[in-house]
Motif scaffolding. Structure first.
Motif, PDB file in Angstrom:
ATOM      1  N   LEU A  77       0.753  -1.184   0.007  1.00  0.00           N
ATOM      2  CA  LEU A  77       0.027   0.008  -0.129  1.00  0.00           C
ATOM      3  C   LEU A  77       0.744   1.417  -0.075  1.00  0.00           C
ATOM      4  O   LEU A  77       0.577   2.125  -0.691  1.00  0.00           O
ATOM      5  CB  LEU A  77      -1.041  -0.194   1.186  1.00  0.00           C
ATOM      6  N   VAL A  78       1.950   1.267   0.655  1.00  0.00           N
ATOM      7  CA  VAL A  78       2.782   2.304   0.819  1.00  0.00           C
ATOM      8  C   VAL A  78       3.324   2.670  -0.530  1.00  0.00           C
ATOM      9  O   VAL A  78       3.679   3.577  -1.284  1.00  0.00           O
ATOM     10  CB  VAL A  78       4.048   2.162   1.731  1.00  0.00           C
ATOM     11  N   MET A  79       3.837   1.387  -1.296  1.00  0.00           N
ATOM     12  CA  MET A  79       4.584   1.556  -2.699  1.00  0.00           C
ATOM     13  C   MET A  79       3.563   2.040  -3.544  1.00  0.00           C
ATOM     14  O   MET A  79       3.808   3.099  -4.410  1.00  0.00           O
ATOM     15  CB  MET A  79       4.719   0.007  -2.957  1.00  0.00           C
ATOM     16  N   CYS A  80       2.403   1.613  -3.556  1.00  0.00           N
ATOM     17  CA  CYS A  80       1.139   2.317  -4.407  1.00  0.00           C
ATOM     18  C   CYS A  80       0.935   3.754  -4.220  1.00  0.00           C
ATOM     19  O   CYS A  80       0.614   4.672  -5.001  1.00  0.00           O
ATOM     20  CB  CYS A  80      -0.230   1.388  -4.252  1.00  0.00           C
ATOM     21  N   ALA A  81       1.251   4.403  -2.801  1.00  0.00           N
ATOM     22  CA  ALA A  81       0.556   5.639  -2.659  1.00  0.00           C
ATOM     23  C   ALA A  81       1.866   6.573  -3.014  1.00  0.00           C
ATOM     24  O   ALA A  81       1.485   7.617  -3.632  1.00  0.00           O
ATOM     25  CB  ALA A  81       0.249   5.718  -1.077  1.00  0.00           C
ATOM     26  N   LEU A  82       3.030   5.939  -3.032  1.00  0.00           N
ATOM     27  CA  LEU A  82       4.257   6.522  -3.472  1.00  0.00           C
ATOM     28  C   LEU A  82       4.036   6.720  -5.385  1.00  0.00           C
ATOM     29  O   LEU A  82       4.511   8.049  -5.508  1.00  0.00           O
ATOM     30  CB  LEU A  82       5.577   6.010  -3.361  1.00  0.00           C
ATOM     31  N   LEU A  83       3.756   5.709  -5.610  1.00  0.00           N
ATOM     32  CA  LEU A  83       3.567   5.751  -7.267  1.00  0.00           C
ATOM     33  C   LEU A  83       2.351   6.729  -7.565  1.00  0.00           C
ATOM     34  O   LEU A  83       2.587   7.559  -8.441  1.00  0.00           O
ATOM     35  CB  LEU A  83       3.078   4.483  -7.749  1.00  0.00           C
ATOM     36  N   PHE A  84       1.413   6.794  -6.785  1.00  0.00           N
ATOM     37  CA  PHE A  84      -0.012   7.852  -7.011  1.00  0.00           C
ATOM     38  C   PHE A  84       0.709   9.279  -6.912  1.00  0.00           C
ATOM     39  O   PHE A  84       0.361   9.927  -7.497  1.00  0.00           O
ATOM     40  CB  PHE A  84      -0.791   7.513  -5.879  1.00  0.00           C
ATOM     41  N   THR A  85       1.541   9.299  -5.655  1.00  0.00           N
ATOM     42  CA  THR A  85       2.060  10.675  -5.677  1.00  0.00           C
ATOM     43  C   THR A  85       2.787  11.329  -6.796  1.00  0.00           C
ATOM     44  O   THR A  85       2.761  12.311  -7.187  1.00  0.00           O
ATOM     45  CB  THR A  85       2.842  10.784  -4.151  1.00  0.00           C
ATOM     46  N   VAL A  86       3.842  10.370  -7.076  1.00  0.00           N
ATOM     47  CA  VAL A  86       4.532  10.608  -8.255  1.00  0.00           C
ATOM     48  C   VAL A  86       3.833  11.011  -9.424  1.00  0.00           C
ATOM     49  O   VAL A  86       4.017  12.030 -10.196  1.00  0.00           O
ATOM     50  CB  VAL A  86       5.849   9.610  -8.705  1.00  0.00           C
ATOM     51  N   GLY A  87       2.834  10.346  -9.834  1.00  0.00           N
ATOM     52  CA  GLY A  87       2.060  10.600 -10.672  1.00  0.00           C
ATOM     53  C   GLY A  87       1.155  11.898 -10.908  1.00  0.00           C
ATOM     54  O   GLY A  87       1.010  12.339 -11.903  1.00  0.00           O
ATOM     55  N   ASN A  88       0.974  12.286  -9.473  1.00  0.00           N
ATOM     56  CA  ASN A  88       0.148  13.596  -9.737  1.00  0.00           C
ATOM     57  C   ASN A  88       1.077  14.611  -9.887  1.00  0.00           C
ATOM     58  O   ASN A  88       0.625  15.721 -10.340  1.00  0.00           O
ATOM     59  CB  ASN A  88      -0.737  13.792  -8.532  1.00  0.00           C
ATOM     60  N   LEU A  89       2.323  14.648  -9.211  1.00  0.00           N
ATOM     61  CA  LEU A  89       3.377  15.631  -9.434  1.00  0.00           C
ATOM     62  C   LEU A  89       3.672  15.757 -11.095  1.00  0.00           C
ATOM     63  O   LEU A  89       3.755  16.745 -11.462  1.00  0.00           O
ATOM     64  CB  LEU A  89       4.758  15.157  -8.796  1.00  0.00           C
ATOM     65  N   LEU A  90       3.634  14.694 -11.779  1.00  0.00           N
ATOM     66  CA  LEU A  90       4.158  14.846 -13.232  1.00  0.00           C
ATOM     67  C   LEU A  90       2.662  15.421 -13.954  1.00  0.00           C
ATOM     68  O   LEU A  90       2.806  15.953 -14.987  1.00  0.00           O
ATOM     69  CB  LEU A  90       4.280  13.143 -13.661  1.00  0.00           C
ATOM     70  N   THR A  91       1.365  15.056 -13.416  1.00  0.00           N
ATOM     71  CA  THR A  91       0.234  15.733 -13.998  1.00  0.00           C
ATOM     72  C   THR A  91       0.274  17.174 -13.952  1.00  0.00           C
ATOM     73  O   THR A  91       0.032  17.770 -15.061  1.00  0.00           O
ATOM     74  CB  THR A  91      -1.009  15.224 -13.195  1.00  0.00           C
ATOM     75  N   ALA A  92       0.706  17.518 -12.831  1.00  0.00           N
ATOM     76  CA  ALA A  92       0.912  19.205 -12.641  1.00  0.00           C
ATOM     77  C   ALA A  92       1.909  19.920 -13.439  1.00  0.00           C
ATOM     78  O   ALA A  92       2.166  20.998 -13.826  1.00  0.00           O
ATOM     79  CB  ALA A  92       1.329  19.312 -11.302  1.00  0.00           C
ATOM     80  N   CYS A  93       2.967  18.593 -13.958  1.00  0.00           N
ATOM     81  CA  CYS A  93       4.000  19.311 -14.963  1.00  0.00           C
ATOM     82  C   CYS A  93       3.681  19.140 -16.488  1.00  0.00           C
ATOM     83  O   CYS A  93       4.374  19.390 -17.159  1.00  0.00           O
ATOM     84  CB  CYS A  93       5.181  18.389 -14.556  1.00  0.00           C
ATOM     85  N   ALA A  94       2.684  18.685 -16.665  1.00  0.00           N
ATOM     86  CA  ALA A  94       2.068  18.338 -18.046  1.00  0.00           C
ATOM     87  C   ALA A  94       2.229  19.796 -18.947  1.00  0.00           C
ATOM     88  O   ALA A  94       1.559  20.757 -18.479  1.00  0.00           O
ATOM     89  CB  ALA A  94       0.874  17.458 -18.213  1.00  0.00           C
ATOM     90  N   PHE A  95       2.705  19.634 -20.173  1.00  0.00           N
ATOM     91  CA  PHE A  95       2.540  20.891 -21.031  1.00  0.00           C
ATOM     92  C   PHE A  95       1.583  20.648 -22.339  1.00  0.00           C
ATOM     93  O   PHE A  95       1.412  21.803 -22.851  1.00  0.00           O
ATOM     94  CB  PHE A  95       3.913  21.302 -21.361  1.00  0.00           C
TER      95      PHE A  95
END
Length: 396
Positions: A77-95
C-alpha cells in the motif's frame, strides 16, 4: 486480530487511501473545462485524460497484483501511494495533451490495487460478521473525497489553474504515506498466496459476471459525471462559483451510501448491489429529463451518489465472498472494472456531446449502461443459484 481501537485507526489510514485516490480521479472530471482551455483542446479531447487514468487502473490492477502476491500488505500500500504521488506531480508538470495522458495513465496504475487491498485488509482486521461494515468504512474515504477533496480541487482549479489542484493532490498522497506508515500494522499475505492462485480465481464465472456488471453498469454514472461541469453550468444554469457546492452535495450522497451500505452488506450483499445499480438507472433517467430544473436535479444527484456507493461496496463484498481463497485479484479487478466503466462512460458521453445532442445526452446514454449492468447482475444471481459455491461466503 488487533484491538478495536488499533483496528479503527488502521481502517482510518486505509480510508485515507480512498480519499487521495477519489480526489484525483473525480477532480479530473470537474476540472475538464479548465484543462481543455489551458491546453487548447476541446472538452471531449480533454476527456481522453480521464480515459487514460481509467486504462491505467485496468492495466495496473492485475499486473501489480500478480507481481506482489507475497509482499507485506502494508509495504504494498505504501508503494502504491508513492507511485500515486509521483503520478500527480507529473500531471501538474504536463505541458500538452500527450504528456497529460501519459501522466494520468501512470497515476491510475496503483488505483485498483490500493482500493482492493485496502478492502481486503480492512475485512481481516474485524470479526467476519462485521466485514461488510469494515469494507464500507474503508470506502468512506472515497466518498469524503467528493465532499472535501473534489470541491476544493475544483475551486483551486478555477482560481489558480488546474495544475495547482494536482499539486495539492500530490501533497495528500504524501500525507497518506505517513498515515499508512504510522497507523497500519505489518500485514503478511495469506500463506497460500501466489500468482497462480490469484489468476485461477479469475476463471470463475461468479467472479467474472459481477466484474462485467460493474464495467457496464457503473459506466452510466461516469457518462454523466465526466460532463457534470458543463451540464450544471449550461443546462441547469448554476454558476461556476457555485459548482464546488454541487460537488459537495454529490459527495454527501456518496458518503450517505457508504454509511448505509455497511449494515446493508452485513444483511445481504446481493440485494445491496442490485439496489445500487437499478437505482442508478432510475435516477439517471430522471436527471436527463429534469437537468434544467435545479431544485429537482440537485436532490437526484445526492441520491445518485448514494446509489453509486451502494453498488460499489456491494460488488466489492460479493467478489471477496466468491474468491475468499484469493481475494486480492478480484478486489483489485473490481476497481479495474469500474474504471473500465470510467473510460467507456467518459468516451460515450463525449460521443453524444460531440454529435450535437447537448449535455442532457450523457445522462440519457448512462441509463442504457445502468440497465445493462442490472441485467448482468441478475444473470450472476441466476447462475449462482444453479452452480455450487467455490468459496466460503463473507455474508449472505
Amino acid at each position: 486480530m488487533p484491538r478495536a481501537r488499533s483496528a479503527s485507526l488502521a481502517i482510518t489510514a486505509l480510508a485515507s487511501c480512498g480519499f487521495a485516490v477519489g480526489t484525483t480521479e473525480f477532480a479530473s472530471m470537474s476540472l475538464l473545462p479548465w484543462i481543455a482551455d489551458d491546453l487548447g483542446v476541446t472538452n471531449p479531447q480533454a476527456g481522453w485524460a480521464v480515459s487514460a487514468y481509467a486504462i491505467g487502473v485496468v492495466v495496473g490492477a492485475p499486473s501489480i497484483t500478480v507481481l506482489t502476491p507475497r509482499m507485506d500488505r502494508k509495504k504494498l500500500l505504501v508503494m502504491c501511494a508513492l507511485l500515486f504521488t509521483v503520478g500527480n506531480l507529473l500531471t501538474a508538470c504536463a505541458f500538452n495533451l500527450p504528456t497529460l495522458i501519459a501522466a494520468r495513465f501512470l497515476t491510475g496504475l496503483p488505483h485498483g490495487v490500493t482500493l482492493g487491498i485496502a478492502a481486503v485488509v480492512a475485512a481481516s482486521l474485524v470479526r467476519p460478521e462485521k466485514s461488510g461494515t469494515a469494507i464500507a468504512r474503508t470506502a468512506l474515504g472515497l466518498s469524503i473525497a467528493n465532499i472535501m477533496g473534489v470541491p476544493a480541487a475544483t475551486w483551486l482549479g478555477s482560481q489558480f489553474g488546474w495544475k495547482a489542484a494536482y499539486l495539492v493532490v500530490a501533497g495528500i498522497g504524501a500525507l497518506t504515506i505517513l498515515g499508512l506508515l504510522r497507523l497500519l500494522p505489518s500485514i503478511p499475505p495469506q500463506h497460500s498466496a501466489s500468482a497462480r492462485t490469484e489468476l485461477q480465481s479469475m476463471t470463475r464465472i461468479q467472479v467474472w459476471l459481477p466484474l462485467v456488471a460493474g464495467a457496464v453498469g457503473f459506466g452510466g454514472s461516469f457518462a454523466f459525471y465526466t460532463y457534470i461541469t458543463p451540464t450544471m453550468t449550461e443546462v441547469t444554469g448554476i454558476s461556476e462559483t457555485a459548482l464546488p457546492w454541487v460537488l459537495v452535495l454529490y459527495g454527501c450522497g456518496m458518503t450517505m451510501g457508504s454509511l448505509v451500505s455497511g449494515p446493508c452488506l452485513d444483511r445481504s450483499i446481493d440485494k445491496s448491489a442490485l439496489a445500487g445499480v437499478s437505482g442508478m438507472a432510475v435516477l439517471l433517467t430522471l436527471i436527463s429529463l429534469t437537468a434544467h430544473i435545479w431544485y429537482v436535479v440537485l436532490p437526484l444527484m445526492f441520491l445518485m451518489g448514494t446509489a453509486m456507493s451502494l453498488f460499489t461496496n456491494g460488488l466489492q463484498a460479493r467478489l471477496m465472498r466468491e474468491a475468499s481463497d484469493a481475494p486480492n485479484m478480484s478486489a483489485a479487478m473490481n476497481h479495474a472494472a469500474f474504471n473500465l466503466a470510467n473510460a467507456f462512460g467518459a468516451y460515450l458521453g463525449g460521443v453524444v456531446v460531440a454529435a450535437g445532442w447537448g449535455y442532457r445526452a450523457p445522462a440519457a446514454a448512462g441509463v442504457v449502461l445502468a440497465v445493462g449492468g442490472t441485467v448482468i447482475l441478475l444473470a450472476a444471481f441466476s447462475v449462482g443459484k444453479r452452480a455450487p459455491r467455490l468459496s466460503e461466503p463473507v455474508a449472505s
